[in-house]
Design a protein around this motif. Structure first.
Motif, mmCIF file in Angstrom:
data_model
loop_
_atom_site.group_PDB
_atom_site.id
_atom_site.type_symbol
_atom_site.label_atom_id
_atom_site.label_comp_id
_atom_site.label_asym_id
_atom_site.label_seq_id
_atom_site.Cartn_x
_atom_site.Cartn_y
_atom_site.Cartn_z
ATOM 1 N N UNK A 72 0.904 -0.779 -0.082
ATOM 2 C CA UNK A 72 0.037 -0.275 -0.067
ATOM 3 C C UNK A 72 0.564 1.489 0.048
ATOM 4 N N UNK A 73 1.689 0.851 0.715
ATOM 5 C CA UNK A 73 2.717 2.338 0.912
ATOM 6 C C UNK A 73 3.704 2.349 -0.649
ATOM 7 N N UNK A 131 1.001 4.234 -3.071
ATOM 8 C CA UNK A 131 0.792 5.667 -2.792
ATOM 9 C C UNK A 131 2.312 6.631 -3.247
ATOM 10 N N UNK A 183 -0.253 6.371 -6.224
ATOM 11 C CA UNK A 183 -1.623 5.378 -6.831
ATOM 12 C C UNK A 183 -2.723 7.098 -6.048
ATOM 13 N N UNK A 184 -4.262 6.732 -6.580
ATOM 14 C CA UNK A 184 -4.852 7.211 -5.846
ATOM 15 C C UNK A 184 -5.538 7.488 -4.844
#
Lengths: 408, 408
Positions: A43-44, A47, A51-52
């Protein structure tokens, strides 16, 4: 490199080389809850790559098992609309999909196979439209694997849980090329695969003949077929790697052009059950007979999913000597085992493997020899004595595999 | 009783006394991934009780934090349609909702409060229709809490993680009446609460006057108001306990009938931030001034969510001496802290707390003094010197609370 650095690099690899997240894009991560530590790195990294929004769809196979053992039959006849909507919404707005694949190979061994088959079918139907996006590269997607205790101890039953986890992590990092610069390592790996792929494509084979002690099969290749490997491009031309690791060069066989006998050489985990030592007999592409020393009932349910699951949808070449097979490990995980062995898939074909295939309407698939099905399940057939000969439209015979490895 | 037996009993309690699952019903469990062990017990108990299907919506607050710190602003302006559809689909087909509430009280302390407020608002709007089902008991729902490391160590910062977890488990089992027969214990507890509730309802108070060293407030009660407590009944008459534990007897104040000064007595965790030592000033029901020694910016965003969040939606009576407050613990968890203290809620009212309230259309709420808002946030005002006097329509004055405890 310490474990945390490797984990972060492996996450960056999945984000950049796997789904290749672009600025403003949405990512859906589908994962078992046990893989949370890795998922947080993903996830980190997503982003960081711009990524939005990153959504995570968590699952827990222990809850699944409780359901299979305790729910009433009706529970397996329904598939929640919001899950298929989630996938479709994200696909339609140009999002990408990363799947963390980490099954307990024996999870459902005590479950009535009818329940599993019913749920496989209903979920296959519900997700068919979304799978159309991934099968035709209308969205970018990737699959990676992460050790879980149940999986690691299936591979290494004789050591402690922690040791099994450590051993499996080592293998995964190794097979996935998690080095100091995994992204560069994958660039080189993709280029190496492309060389062989280009050779196969230049020959435009009419048929491939498989021969070993246990297999004797003739596979007709459809006109305009395209061998693919390693990285692919989505419909907008953006590169991605759908499978990590990957060693295969794959294509589609002609749906009605498969004849003979094909024997498995590694266990196949399907629907939480192991199918082992099985043989399929084909006539004009259709499976007309089959048997298995282990998991025959599960195999039957797989083949009887629908009409399309009686035919093949993928043919893939992997040398017997390759980074994954050289680990001498049966992974009980198709992502790893299929990339250690020549394999086929029962079920739907990737229409991107035929010229302009993504423009062919589903109702015309038959005409081109493209198989369609609710399912797509790879199974392994490679062995140290497997020979494959390709025959061109001019009748030229070219040795492709000799004793399980590339002959050219 | 060993830990696992308690865990299983606590799960059975949530399923039977909490949401009261009926044969053929669907259950949605919303939970942090850390609570998996308890959730698996819940899923099993739900199927034992005859549930048709149990869905689990997992979340991970560490992933949420990564998003709050790394995503672009646009990510906080959108709420996925499939999540609100999931809740609505389940509510419409008569399903029940169990929420496992276990927040890290300090999770979002380093996050821009504007992001949190934006997301609270967009999620409030997206889930408004579904919240209509829970606010009017059109579906059964329940909230329970489970220790997580981040939460337990916030309460017990001076001991090891394991010790903090053990201590919090002990408190939760105690406050939730997890005894040899928790279901019977809850039956008796619900009956005890009903006695006091019946007394309050028999008086049909016109106003309640709150007085302590820091609070001086007059609250008008709407006509036809109904005090509720403990178990409630859904629209089909099936009993359930929305909060476990619960010690409160609650109602709605008249939206425009609150005047004076109201001071908090316990920290309030809202949107991953702590708000502490705050004072609200009311005129004709509206918050016209406020201040906080800690988290004032977060409080401002809460109050400014929409017009309705400038008004109160709930009034609740809890004695200063009660099982939860007797633990002398600040839980930093509204489910526990609100049941250890008299409290109010900013935001929407439960229309079930007024005669035939569930038949009143939202556009007529104002006429009845029912507040409506995207939000509903409880905050604690009980103290050892709090006196509450009720005044009936005949002018009779009845001491309800004396020095923080029931006076009758």
């Amino acid at each position: 490199m310490d474990f945390n650095s490797k984990l972060q690099k492996y996450a960056e690899l999945a984000v950049k080389t796997g789904v290749n997240i672009q600025p403003g894009q949405t990512l859906l991560v589908r994962t078992p809850i046990e893989c949370a530590e890795y998922v947080r790195c993903v996830v980190e990294e997503a982003y960081k790559a711009g990524a939005k929004n990153v959504h995570v769809e968590w699952s827990d196979e222990k809850c699944s098992l409780i359901k299979y053992l305790n729910a009433p039959d009706e529970a397996f006849d329904e598939f929640p609309r919001w899950i298929s909507d989630q996938y479709l919404d994200i696909a339609k707005e140009g999002g990408a999909f990363l799947t963390i694949y980490a099954q307990d190979p024996d999870l459902l061994k005590d479950v009535d196979p009818k329940r599993i088959a019913a749920y496989q079918k209903v979920s296959g139907q519900a997700l068919k439209e979304w799978r159309g996006y991934t099968l035709t590269n209308k969205c970018r997607w990737s699959i990676v694997s992460i050790p879980t205790v149940a999986w690691a101890t299936k591979i290494f039953p004789d050591v402690s849980e922690q040791e099994a986890m450590d051993k499996l992590w080592d293998l995964i990092f190794k097979c996935s090329r998690v080095t100091d610069d995994p992204i560069q390592a994958w660039k080189e790996h993709n280029e190496n695969l492309k060389e062989k792929t280009d050779f196969l494509n230049s020959k435009k084979f009419k048929t491939l003949k498989y021969k070993s002690k246990i297999t004797d099969l003739v596979v007709e290749m459809p006109e305009g077929h395209i061998w693919e490997s390693g990285s692919e491009r989505d419909v907008n031309g953006i590169e991605f790697n759908p499978n990590m690791p990957t060693e295969e060069i794959f294509c589609l066989p002609h749906k009605y052009g498969v004849n003979g006998t094909l024997a498995s050489t590694k266990p196949l985990v399907y629907g939480g059950n192991v199918i082992n030592d099985f043989v399929l007999k084909f006539e004009k592409g259709r499976i007309v007979d089959f048997s298995a020393k282990e998991g025959e009932e599960t195999l039957r349910h797989l083949i009887e999913t629908d009409e399309g699951s009686h035919y093949l949808g993928e043919i893939a070449l992997v040398p017997y000597s390759s980074p994954i097979s050289d680990t001498n490990t049966v992974f009980y995980n198709t992502l790893y085992d299929e990339n250690a062995s020549c394999h086929f898939a029962i079920g739907s074909a990737y229409s991107s493997c035929i010229e302009n295939g993504n423009d062919i309407a589903a109702e015309d698939f038959d005409k081109y020899g493209i198989n369609d099905s609710l399912t797509h399940v790879d199974f392994m057939v490679g062995s140290s004595d497997l020979d494959i000969v390709g025959i061109t439209h001019d009748g030229e015979e070219i040795q492709i595999f000799k004793d399980g490895n590339w002959a050219f």
